[in-house]
Design an enzyme around this catalytic site. Sequence first.
Site, short mmCIF file in Angstrom:
data_model
loop_
_atom_site.label_atom_id
_atom_site.label_comp_id
_atom_site.label_asym_id
_atom_site.label_seq_id
_atom_site.Cartn_x
_atom_site.Cartn_y
_atom_site.Cartn_z
N GLU A 292 0.94 -1.23 -0.06
CA GLU A 292 0.02 -0.25 0.44
C GLU A 292 1.06 1.25 0.03
OE1 GLU A 292 -1.22 3.27 1.05
OE2 GLU A 292 -1.60 2.22 3.19
N CYS A 326 -2.23 8.33 4.33
CA CYS A 326 -1.56 7.91 2.41
C CYS A 326 -3.58 8.46 1.79
CB CYS A 326 -1.74 6.51 2.58
SG CYS A 326 -0.37 5.90 3.45
#
Length: 544
Positions: A292, A326
């Site tokens: 990720e 993120c």
Amino acid sequence: MTGSVRVPTPSNEPVRDYAPGSAEVVRLRAEIDRVAGQVRELPHVINGERFFAGQQEAVVSPHEHARVLGHITPAGDKQVRAAIDASLAARRDWSMTPWWERAAIFLRAADLVTGKYRDELLATTMLGQSKTYHQAEIDAACELADFFRYNAYSAAAIYDQQPASDPGQWNIMDHRGLEGFVLAITPFNFTAIAGNLPSTPALMGNTVVWKPSEKSALSSDVVMRVFEEAGLPPGVINLVHGDGQSIASQALASEHLAGVSFTGSTAVFRNLWKTTAQHLDTYRAYPRLVGETGGKNAIIAHPSADPEALLVALVRGAFEYQGQKCSAASRAYIPRSVWRRLEDRLADTVANLHIGDVTEHETFVGAVIDETSCTRLEQAFTEAKSLDSHRLLAGGSVRRETGWFVDPTVFVTDDPTAFTMSQEFFGPLLTVHVYDDADWSSILTLADTTSPYALTCSVFATERTAISEALTVLRDTAGMTYVNDKPTGALMGKQSFGGGRASGTNDKTGSPLALQRWVSGRYIKENMNPDLDWNYPYMGTAGH
């Protein structure tokens, strides 16, 4: 043990408020004082033993960078090799341990997180990673415990999947762990991710070399102690501090590498992938790569959007935890009719967000993680200010004297393809593009094509046809799409996090999809009534 084993149905850990003067705050403040008043030695943990090696490096508090909280010693080749060897030595016994016994360890870890270690996890996360009370609570206590509980529940469902069998046969699926060891590389920004990335493959029968960020070494040390107290055997998860590139280089060169679990930058993950490809001929099996890797997350408003809800989403989505998520909002597309009602209020709200010590209740924005991050954002501000296409609406300054403080910053641009609309900065920087109301459909396409990332996005509208159109056009734009909500805050068991394109492999952290990546299936067919004649009926003589 006999009978069917069922994992308790999980529910999300309730979020505590930490209101000023409350009993929970009094206890936590005492723990913060205790942690801040000592300098901890943060060792490697290899096969259950603690080691120090090499020159010490200080772990400091981002919002008070003169305060040393602990020391790590970067791992050398010897320590990395020992961690790999310990993982391989523990693999057979751990992989043969019944799944429910492995699950029990992490269910016990969840209770330790929300009980005995809750205050210490929050205190180390607040001091070491500059998180406010709320941000530390939803991360280091609630989400970490949710990971452990929901993962155990999902694992039970995976192990329950067995093939059908015809009469006289018994077919079995042996859900094996991978052959070799898993390398887990975790980021600074979430204590929960630091605990989840090594524990997910471990739950599924794998052994792990865990390299946490040196910026979160303080809280990672607590997580490791939670694992041990919960009953995790030595060698199953081995923690090594140090330079990520050096540790990864040695681990990826091992023929026994079974997988990589990574959260961090796109550039680093791509390098890990390329390095793995260079060693394909030497591996015993193809490694699983799970990553990720960030985002350039958009908030896209329709002319029917509610300005009040949009304002909250912009402020929280862009500036909670200094934009170091993120999933943080870093670009916004707002129609002119809505912007006229929103601009002044957004500028005033952002300009008055309290920046400072995260242990103060009025603080909304702490410090960015280190000086490198501070400098990167300062350079972005300088470049944006130099462009005729950009207008500074709020913020735009940094202060390094006592901590690495970066003002929450908003630019308005008439260039929707500018660097501020396409590049990730991982900090409190939001850029707004104001568009003509009639251009809604083309703005959706623009939002989809401007950035290489595809992690999260938000759509704000009250007209259902606009929402439907956005969900269709933006189908591949994000792995998590929010409607009339900020693009952060996925909740375990409700929304599973992950994205595609340059944002990663989209394995949906905390879901059965993520757990499945760490299993290598073996079918076993047992014939209860084997054939005793090699002839087939068709081989008979026709007409006789």
